[in-house]
Write a protein that holds these residues in place. Structure first.
Motif, PDB file in Angstrom:
ATOM      1  N   ALA A 354      24.134  -9.775  39.341  1.00 45.86           N
ATOM      2  CA  ALA A 354      25.226  -8.970  38.785  1.00 45.86           C
ATOM      3  C   ALA A 354      25.602  -9.456  37.390  1.00 45.86           C
ATOM      4  O   ALA A 354      25.843  -8.646  36.475  1.00 45.86           O
ATOM      5  N   GLU A 355      25.628 -10.760  37.203  1.00 43.55           N
ATOM      6  CA  GLU A 355      25.949 -11.304  35.886  1.00 43.55           C
ATOM      7  C   GLU A 355      24.891 -10.904  34.861  1.00 43.55           C
ATOM      8  O   GLU A 355      25.226 -10.547  33.718  1.00 43.55           O
ATOM      9  N   GLY A 361      24.658  -5.180  29.616  1.00 42.39           N
ATOM     10  CA  GLY A 361      25.434  -3.968  29.396  1.00 42.39           C
ATOM     11  C   GLY A 361      25.331  -2.931  30.491  1.00 42.39           C
ATOM     12  O   GLY A 361      25.916  -1.849  30.383  1.00 42.39           O
ATOM     13  N   ASN A 362      24.627  -3.223  31.564  1.00 43.96           N
ATOM     14  CA  ASN A 362      24.506  -2.293  32.690  1.00 43.96           C
ATOM     15  C   ASN A 362      25.650  -2.571  33.664  1.00 43.96           C
ATOM     16  O   ASN A 362      25.461  -3.169  34.731  1.00 43.96           O
ATOM     17  N   LEU A 363      26.843  -2.125  33.303  1.00 49.27           N
ATOM     18  CA  LEU A 363      28.045  -2.466  34.062  1.00 49.27           C
ATOM     19  C   LEU A 363      28.073  -1.765  35.411  1.00 49.27           C
ATOM     20  O   LEU A 363      28.596  -2.308  36.387  1.00 49.27           O
ATOM     21  N   THR A 364      27.517  -0.572  35.475  1.00 52.99           N
ATOM     22  CA  THR A 364      27.503   0.162  36.743  1.00 52.99           C
ATOM     23  C   THR A 364      26.685  -0.571  37.794  1.00 52.99           C
ATOM     24  O   THR A 364      27.131  -0.738  38.941  1.00 52.99           O
ATOM     25  N   GLU A 365      25.501  -1.010  37.409  1.00 50.32           N
ATOM     26  CA  GLU A 365      24.658  -1.722  38.372  1.00 50.32           C
ATOM     27  C   GLU A 365      25.278  -3.066  38.743  1.00 50.32           C
ATOM     28  O   GLU A 365      25.191  -3.503  39.908  1.00 50.32           O
ATOM     29  N   PRO A 389      34.560  -1.410  35.204  1.00 46.77           N
ATOM     30  CA  PRO A 389      35.379  -1.641  34.008  1.00 46.77           C
ATOM     31  C   PRO A 389      34.756  -1.035  32.756  1.00 46.77           C
ATOM     32  O   PRO A 389      33.569  -0.683  32.732  1.00 46.77           O
ATOM     33  N   ALA A 390      35.551  -0.975  31.716  1.00 41.80           N
ATOM     34  CA  ALA A 390      35.082  -0.372  30.471  1.00 41.80           C
ATOM     35  C   ALA A 390      34.308  -1.353  29.597  1.00 41.80           C
ATOM     36  O   ALA A 390      33.582  -0.934  28.693  1.00 41.80           O
ATOM     37  N   THR A 391      34.458  -2.644  29.841  1.00 47.71           N
ATOM     38  CA  THR A 391      33.852  -3.638  28.955  1.00 47.71           C
ATOM     39  C   THR A 391      33.049  -4.662  29.744  1.00 47.71           C
ATOM     40  O   THR A 391      33.268  -4.882  30.946  1.00 47.71           O
ATOM     41  N   ALA A 394      35.452  -7.511  30.973  1.00 45.28           N
ATOM     42  CA  ALA A 394      36.215  -7.202  32.184  1.00 45.28           C
ATOM     43  C   ALA A 394      35.318  -7.256  33.418  1.00 45.28           C
ATOM     44  O   ALA A 394      35.752  -7.697  34.495  1.00 45.28           O
ATOM     45  N   THR A 395      34.076  -6.823  33.276  1.00 42.28           N
ATOM     46  CA  THR A 395      33.130  -6.899  34.384  1.00 42.28           C
ATOM     47  C   THR A 395      32.799  -8.352  34.711  1.00 42.28           C
ATOM     48  O   THR A 395      32.761  -8.746  35.884  1.00 42.28           O
ATOM     49  N   MET A 396      32.564  -9.133  33.684  1.00 35.85           N
ATOM     50  CA  MET A 396      32.281 -10.552  33.890  1.00 35.85           C
ATOM     51  C   MET A 396      33.457 -11.260  34.542  1.00 35.85           C
ATOM     52  O   MET A 396      33.270 -12.144  35.390  1.00 35.85           O
ATOM     53  N   ASP A 397      34.664 -10.901  34.173  1.00 33.86           N
ATOM     54  CA  ASP A 397      35.838 -11.522  34.788  1.00 33.86           C
ATOM     55  C   ASP A 397      35.855 -11.281  36.291  1.00 33.86           C
ATOM     56  O   ASP A 397      36.205 -12.180  37.076  1.00 33.86           O
TER      57      ASP A 397
END
Length: 481
Positions: A354-355, A361-365, A389-391, A394-397
């Motif tokens: 996931a990270e 930049g593939n936040l959906t996956e 998330p939009a960024t 935020a996804t990494m958090d």
């Protein structure tokens, strides 16, 4: 008689080895015992070492997830626990570190792997494939131990400085006269990577027992090494390969409905997530509740519907923690549930993957993976699925939070803080207010800055005495030099 015929081994190899006292005399003591090691099968069987332990006592409180009972700090003489818990950066830690059980354990295991790698080719037996397998498995476990050593005793891997940052001693063969010098962080990582890449082609998908490294474990370790080196494409490929061999997640939501560990005890062999059987303290770890207290911050992070908390933790009342502190402790014996604390498991591989997706930049996956995991952890289905998330940040958090809740105890949070502290977006200053309950002493605020030298653990005095060429990787003072 050949050297390998002179070697002997107790059934409990670790205990007979004792403590490894220095990196230039790590083979001071030839193990004595009951079984002569001379056949190829003997060496292959040496790879299996049940109850392999990695004590974290030299650094367990240098994180935001662990807590300590107040009476163990207030009014007590300085100890490494107190120095670490209060983030006392002015204290010269080598004064307290007469030895390091973590360091000595790791090098005792490396000695074992080197013995196999160096001597198995000369052993009695006509099975060249088993000799290759024994060497490959030993190299893989050696890579694991060096990965732990470099991430405890050195700076986290920084591509811009790894070539000059001080690391640890590399010992690559069984040699009673070895006098190795300290290598750099980059050199140690290169050595780890070489061991992994040379071993993988010869490993098995399903070894003879769970104490021999599988291909799922090998690719998981490869993914972790690449992740820590910030080589995200390579980490992603290795994580996917690991999951192709084992992609199972133990469903804690279903487990909750079945009554949990009291109704359905789950041993290590019955937990499909487990990729390697090793421990912090030994087979009966997690039985000592007072050493596994989580911080108020981590407790709040779980929320009210997380099976990872509700199945295994309690807030008391208990003598193990301070009532009203907002802390909690692990309350399930190892006979009821095996929780891998320092070994690799499939859910860590998922979170590494996931990270990698988030980094590219593939936040959906990335969030698909996170939400799949959460669907087996959050008992309230409506809360299990999080929006994308939009960024990237935020996804990494979110991923970092899930790592904190999934990879409890052990050294994972310590390692994560170190590596994320190199990135301004994810660096964290830990703030700890203490005491929370006791009113006889004033509460103080303690902070641990992202660039603190405390994240690099000094070598123990026993090692430094026996290897005068060994220097610390911090600016602290060696007491006797």
């Amino acid at each position: 008689m050949k050297l390998f015929k002179q070697l002997t081994l107790f059934v409990t190899f670790l205990s007979c080895m004792g403590i490894m006292s220095s990196c230039n005399k790590y083979l001071d003591v030839v193990p004595k015992g009951q079984q002569v090691i001379e056949s190829t099968n003997d060496y292959y069987n040496m790879v299996a070492l049940p109850n392999r332990g990695y004590p974290i006592n030299n650094f367990q409180y240098l994180v935001d997830d662990m807590w300590i009972k107040e009476s163990y700090v207030i009014g007590q003489p300085k100890s490494i626990d107190i120095v670490n818990f209060t983030f006392d950066e002015q204290f010269n830690r080598p004064d307290l570190l007469t030895a390091s059980s973590f360091y000595n354990q790791c090098y005792s295991y490396i000695n074992r792997w080197n013995m196999i790698i160096t001597l198995v080719d000369g052993s009695n037996g006509d099975d060249p494939a088993k000799k290759v397998l024994a060497k490959s498995e030993a190299r893989m476990l050696r890579a694991f131990d060096y990965f732990l050593l470099i991430n405890v005793y050195a700076k986290s891997y920084d591509p811009s400085t790894a070539g000059t940052d001080g690391g640890v001693c590399i010992m690559d063969k069984y040699d009673l006269e070895a006098t190795p010098k300290k290598s750099t962080v980059a050199e140690v990582y290169d050595f780890i990577q070489k061991d992994i890449d040379e071993s993988i082609p010869n490993l098995q998908e399903k070894p003879v027992d769970p104490y021999h490294p599988s291909l799922a474990f090998a690719y998981a370790l490869k993914a972790k090494v690449h992740l820590f080196r910030k080589q995200y494409a390579e980490a992603k490929a290795a994580a996917l390969k690991s999951l192709s061999y084992n992609n199972q997640i133990f469903d804690l939501v279903k487990y909750t409905s079945q009554g949990g560990p009291t109704a359905l005890p789950t041993t290590a062999a019955n937990n499909p997530e487990v990729l390697s059987f090793m421990y912090m303290t030994g087979y009966n770890e997690m039985n000592f509740a007072y050493t596994y207290i989580i911080s108020p911050e981590l407790k709040q992070l779980f929320g009210s519907n997380d099976a990872r908390f509700n199945l295994f933790f309690t807030t008391g009342p208990s003598s193990f923690l301070d009532a009203g502190s907002g802390t909690a402790f692990w309350n399930v014996p190892y006979t009821k549930f095996f929780y891998p604390t320092v070994g690799l498991k499939t859910t860590e591989v998922y979170l590494m993957l996931a990270e990698c997706y988030a980094r590219e930049g593939n936040l959906t996956e990335a969030m698909n993976i996170v939400n799949n995991l959460r669907s087996k952890r959050i008992t309230q289905a409506s809360q299990a699925q999080l929006a994308v998330p939009a960024t990237t940040k935020a996804t990494m958090d979110i991923i970092i939070q899930e790592r904190r809740k999934e990879l409890l105890f052990g050294f994972n949070r310590f390692f994560d803080l170190k590596r994320f502290n190199l990135e301004p977006d994810y660096a964290k200053t830990i703030v700890r207010k203490f005491p929370i309950v006791n009113t006889t002493v004033p509460q103080q605020t303690y902070t641990l800055q992202p660039n603190s030298r405390m994240y690099i653990i000094p070598f123990g005095q026993d090692v430094l005495r026996k290897n005068p060429s060994l220097t610390l990787n911090t600016n602290e003072t060696i007491p006797f030099r």
